[in-house]
Write a protein that holds these residues in place. Structure first.
Motif, PDB file in Angstrom:
ATOM      1  N   VAL A  61      12.742  42.386 -26.647  1.00 43.34           N
ATOM      2  CA  VAL A  61      12.300  42.867 -25.339  1.00 43.34           C
ATOM      3  C   VAL A  61      12.776  41.928 -24.237  1.00 43.34           C
ATOM      4  N   ILE A  62      12.679  40.627 -24.469  1.00 44.87           N
ATOM      5  CA  ILE A  62      13.111  39.651 -23.465  1.00 44.87           C
ATOM      6  C   ILE A  62      14.629  39.641 -23.331  1.00 44.87           C
ATOM      7  N   VAL A  63      15.345  39.793 -24.446  1.00 43.82           N
ATOM      8  CA  VAL A  63      16.814  39.891 -24.364  1.00 43.82           C
ATOM      9  C   VAL A  63      17.197  41.097 -23.514  1.00 43.82           C
ATOM     10  N   LEU A  64      16.543  42.225 -23.766  1.00 41.05           N
ATOM     11  CA  LEU A  64      16.822  43.432 -22.985  1.00 41.05           C
ATOM     12  C   LEU A  64      16.461  43.219 -21.522  1.00 41.05           C
ATOM     13  N   TRP A  65      15.398  42.496 -21.261  1.00 34.77           N
ATOM     14  CA  TRP A  65      15.003  42.210 -19.885  1.00 34.77           C
ATOM     15  C   TRP A  65      16.083  41.410 -19.158  1.00 34.77           C
ATOM     16  N   MET A  66      16.663  40.430 -19.837  1.00 32.10           N
ATOM     17  CA  MET A  66      17.728  39.651 -19.203  1.00 32.10           C
ATOM     18  C   MET A  66      18.957  40.520 -18.919  1.00 32.10           C
ATOM     19  N   SER A  67      19.254  41.452 -19.821  1.00 30.76           N
ATOM     20  CA  SER A  67      20.348  42.384 -19.570  1.00 30.76           C
ATOM     21  C   SER A  67      20.035  43.293 -18.389  1.00 30.76           C
ATOM     22  N   LEU A  68      18.786  43.704 -18.258  1.00 25.01           N
ATOM     23  CA  LEU A  68      18.383  44.531 -17.120  1.00 25.01           C
ATOM     24  C   LEU A  68      18.465  43.750 -15.816  1.00 25.01           C
ATOM     25  N   GLN A  69      18.095  42.485 -15.830  1.00 28.56           N
ATOM     26  CA  GLN A  69      18.238  41.672 -14.623  1.00 28.56           C
ATOM     27  C   GLN A  69      19.690  41.646 -14.169  1.00 28.56           C
ATOM     28  N   HIS A  70      20.608  41.617 -15.124  1.00 30.85           N
ATOM     29  CA  HIS A  70      22.028  41.660 -14.789  1.00 30.85           C
ATOM     30  C   HIS A  70      22.377  42.968 -14.077  1.00 30.85           C
ATOM     31  N   GLU A  71      21.846  44.085 -14.542  1.00 27.73           N
ATOM     32  CA  GLU A  71      22.087  45.363 -13.866  1.00 27.73           C
ATOM     33  C   GLU A  71      21.510  45.352 -12.457  1.00 27.73           C
ATOM     34  N   LEU A  72      20.336  44.788 -12.305  1.00 27.28           N
ATOM     35  CA  LEU A  72      19.671  44.749 -11.003  1.00 27.28           C
ATOM     36  C   LEU A  72      20.493  43.967  -9.983  1.00 27.28           C
ATOM     37  N   LEU A  73      21.023  42.835 -10.376  1.00 27.83           N
ATOM     38  CA  LEU A  73      21.766  42.027  -9.400  1.00 27.83           C
ATOM     39  C   LEU A  73      23.103  42.669  -9.026  1.00 27.83           C
ATOM     40  N   HIS A  74      23.565  43.630  -9.878  1.00 25.28           N
ATOM     41  CA  HIS A  74      24.790  44.359  -9.557  1.00 25.28           C
ATOM     42  C   HIS A  74      24.520  45.671  -8.816  1.00 25.28           C
ATOM     43  N   GLY A  75      23.299  45.844  -8.314  1.00 26.99           N
ATOM     44  CA  GLY A  75      23.031  46.981  -7.444  1.00 26.99           C
ATOM     45  C   GLY A  75      22.451  48.201  -8.117  1.00 26.99           C
ATOM     46  N   HIS A  76      21.823  48.031  -9.275  1.00 22.11           N
ATOM     47  CA  HIS A  76      21.174  49.147  -9.968  1.00 22.11           C
ATOM     48  C   HIS A  76      19.713  48.769 -10.217  1.00 22.11           C
ATOM     49  N   PRO A  77      18.822  49.723 -10.195  1.00 21.02           N
ATOM     50  CA  PRO A  77      19.015  51.153  -9.962  1.00 21.02           C
ATOM     51  C   PRO A  77      18.921  51.565  -8.492  1.00 21.02           C
ATOM     52  N   SER A  78      18.675  50.598  -7.606  1.00 23.23           N
ATOM     53  CA  SER A  78      18.457  50.904  -6.193  1.00 23.23           C
ATOM     54  C   SER A  78      19.615  50.374  -5.354  1.00 23.23           C
ATOM     55  N   VAL A  79      19.863  50.998  -4.233  1.00 26.00           N
ATOM     56  CA  VAL A  79      20.873  50.494  -3.296  1.00 26.00           C
ATOM     57  C   VAL A  79      20.309  49.370  -2.437  1.00 26.00           C
ATOM     58  N   TRP A  80      19.001  49.127  -2.528  1.00 28.38           N
ATOM     59  CA  TRP A  80      18.361  48.093  -1.717  1.00 28.38           C
ATOM     60  C   TRP A  80      18.237  46.802  -2.513  1.00 28.38           C
ATOM     61  N   ARG A  81      18.895  45.765  -2.005  1.00 23.62           N
ATOM     62  CA  ARG A  81      18.886  44.472  -2.696  1.00 23.62           C
ATOM     63  C   ARG A  81      17.473  43.922  -2.838  1.00 23.62           C
ATOM     64  N   TRP A  82      16.640  44.076  -1.815  1.00 23.40           N
ATOM     65  CA  TRP A  82      15.276  43.533  -1.866  1.00 23.40           C
ATOM     66  C   TRP A  82      14.454  44.223  -2.947  1.00 23.40           C
ATOM     67  N   LEU A  83      14.680  45.534  -3.141  1.00 21.01           N
ATOM     68  CA  LEU A  83      13.926  46.259  -4.161  1.00 21.01           C
ATOM     69  C   LEU A  83      14.372  45.845  -5.559  1.00 21.01           C
ATOM     70  N   ASN A  84      15.662  45.690  -5.747  1.00 20.89           N
ATOM     71  CA  ASN A  84      16.153  45.233  -7.049  1.00 20.89           C
ATOM     72  C   ASN A  84      15.613  43.833  -7.375  1.00 20.89           C
ATOM     73  N   LYS A  85      15.548  42.986  -6.354  1.00 14.39           N
ATOM     74  CA  LYS A  85      14.976  41.653  -6.570  1.00 14.39           C
ATOM     75  C   LYS A  85      13.513  41.755  -6.967  1.00 14.39           C
ATOM     76  N   LEU A  86      12.763  42.622  -6.298  1.00 10.14           N
ATOM     77  CA  LEU A  86      11.355  42.813  -6.630  1.00 10.14           C
ATOM     78  C   LEU A  86      11.197  43.312  -8.062  1.00 10.14           C
ATOM     79  N   LEU A  87      12.043  44.263  -8.455  1.00  3.42           N
ATOM     80  CA  LEU A  87      11.969  44.830  -9.803  1.00  3.42           C
ATOM     81  C   LEU A  87      12.319  43.803 -10.878  1.00  3.42           C
ATOM     82  N   GLY A  88      13.203  42.859 -10.544  1.00  2.08           N
ATOM     83  CA  GLY A  88      13.665  41.906 -11.542  1.00  2.08           C
ATOM     84  C   GLY A  88      13.074  40.519 -11.440  1.00  2.08           C
TER      85      GLY A  88
END
Length: 311
Positions: A61-88
């Motif tokens: 679960v934590i490995v997958l979380w780190m992979s998801l953080q990588h997606e977030l910093l590349h602009g997914h799933p939101s176009v808003w950087r602040w929201l991706n930061k909040l999610l990750g």
């Protein structure tokens, strides 16, 4: 979009990016929800599962979380950087503040600097001054880190040691951004550890889970890049099988990601498969047939030197 792509390939990728799936990014939203839910379910049921089972289940679960953080910093799933930061921002993996990971990883995407010490923040190589400053014990650790089994054992130690050294230097220089980041991160880590402990999971058990997850994540980065004259030949195409490609969200196809960093994780295999031979030619045949191949060949044998060949 990379200018080496022909018109038809560009058109195909544009069509994917305009699709409802990409615009809504529902696979990433779904995976985020599932990962949060899995983490809380495990922590809330630790007394029924027991310490060892909870740790074992938390690792993927934590490995997958780190992979998801990588997606977030590349602009997914939101176009808003602040929201991706909040999610990750949740420090499920403990060690790396989201902001630090985001900023250093985006610097890593300067392909002309890939693998070069002092220029690539994710380089696993040492330059001549770094090597000369290293004593025999540290050199031995760096050589051990060049085997895949050794990377599982000492990779987290070397990575966290480098993190602590670099960030302590920033704090000593009076870097206010670093100070604010670490105070915020430390506070949330404290809240998280209090919460897991209140549910019956020992803090030591949770720290162990994060260290094991960090070690597993280092399987991906073990031979993700190599020194090469051409920047596009420095990123691997690893045709990994399940569950590796799931845990790493297809980042095993690393050249595709570096060439198309805005392409979401679920389209990387499709784009690669449609032009496999062209990707292989572009990479200079930097192909690995899966992580089992790396374990078989380099589990106990260094894959290359810890010293960068040009520095």
């Amino acid at each position: 979009m990379s200018n080496y792509l022909d018109a038809h390939h560009r058109q195909q990728i544009h069509a994917l990016q305009r699709s409802w799936t990409a615009r809504s990014d529902w696979p990433t939203w779904l995976l985020l929800s599932a990962t949060y839910s899995a983490w809380f379910a495990l922590v809330l049921h630790v007394r029924e599962l027991g310490q060892l089972a909870t740790v074992a289940l938390l690792v993927p679960v934590i490995v997958l979380w780190m992979s998801l953080q990588h997606e977030l910093l590349h602009g997914h799933p939101s176009v808003w950087r602040w929201l991706n930061k909040l999610l990750g921002y949740a420090p499920f993996a403990l060690w790396y503040p989201y902001t630090l990971y985001r900023d250093s990883h985006l610097l890593h995407h300067r392909d002309e600097a890939l693998t070069r010490p002092q220029l690539d923040p994710e380089s696993r190589y040492l330059d001549v001054p770094q090597w000369q400053r290293s004593g025999a014990a540290l050199r031995g650790l760096h050589w051990l880190n060049k085997t895949l089994c050794g990377r599982l054992l000492v990779g987290p130690l070397l990575a966290l040691g480098g993190l602590a050294s670099g960030e302590w230097a920033r704090l000593r220089r009076g870097d206010l951004q670093a100070l604010g980041m670490w105070l915020s991160h430390g506070a949330w880590v404290g809240v998280l550890l209090w919460f897991v402990n209140s549910q019956g999971l020992a803090i030591a058990s949770y720290v162990l889970a994060t260290l094991l997850a960090l070690a597993v994540s280092m399987v991906r980065s073990y031979y993700e890049h190599r020194p090469a004259a051409e920047p596009q030949q420095r990123s691997v195409l690893n045709e990994a099988g399940w569950p590796w490609r799931w845990l790493f969200l297809n980042l095993n196809l690393h050249l595709v990601h570096h060439d198309l960093p805005g392409l979401p994780w679920y389209y990387l295999p499709r784009v690669y498969a449609e032009r496999r031979e062209e990707w292989l030619a572009r990479s200079g045949q930097f192909l690995v047939k899966g992580y089992a191949e790396l374990f078989a060949r380099h589990g106990l044998r260094p894959i290359d030197s810890p010293q960068h060949p040009w520095h």
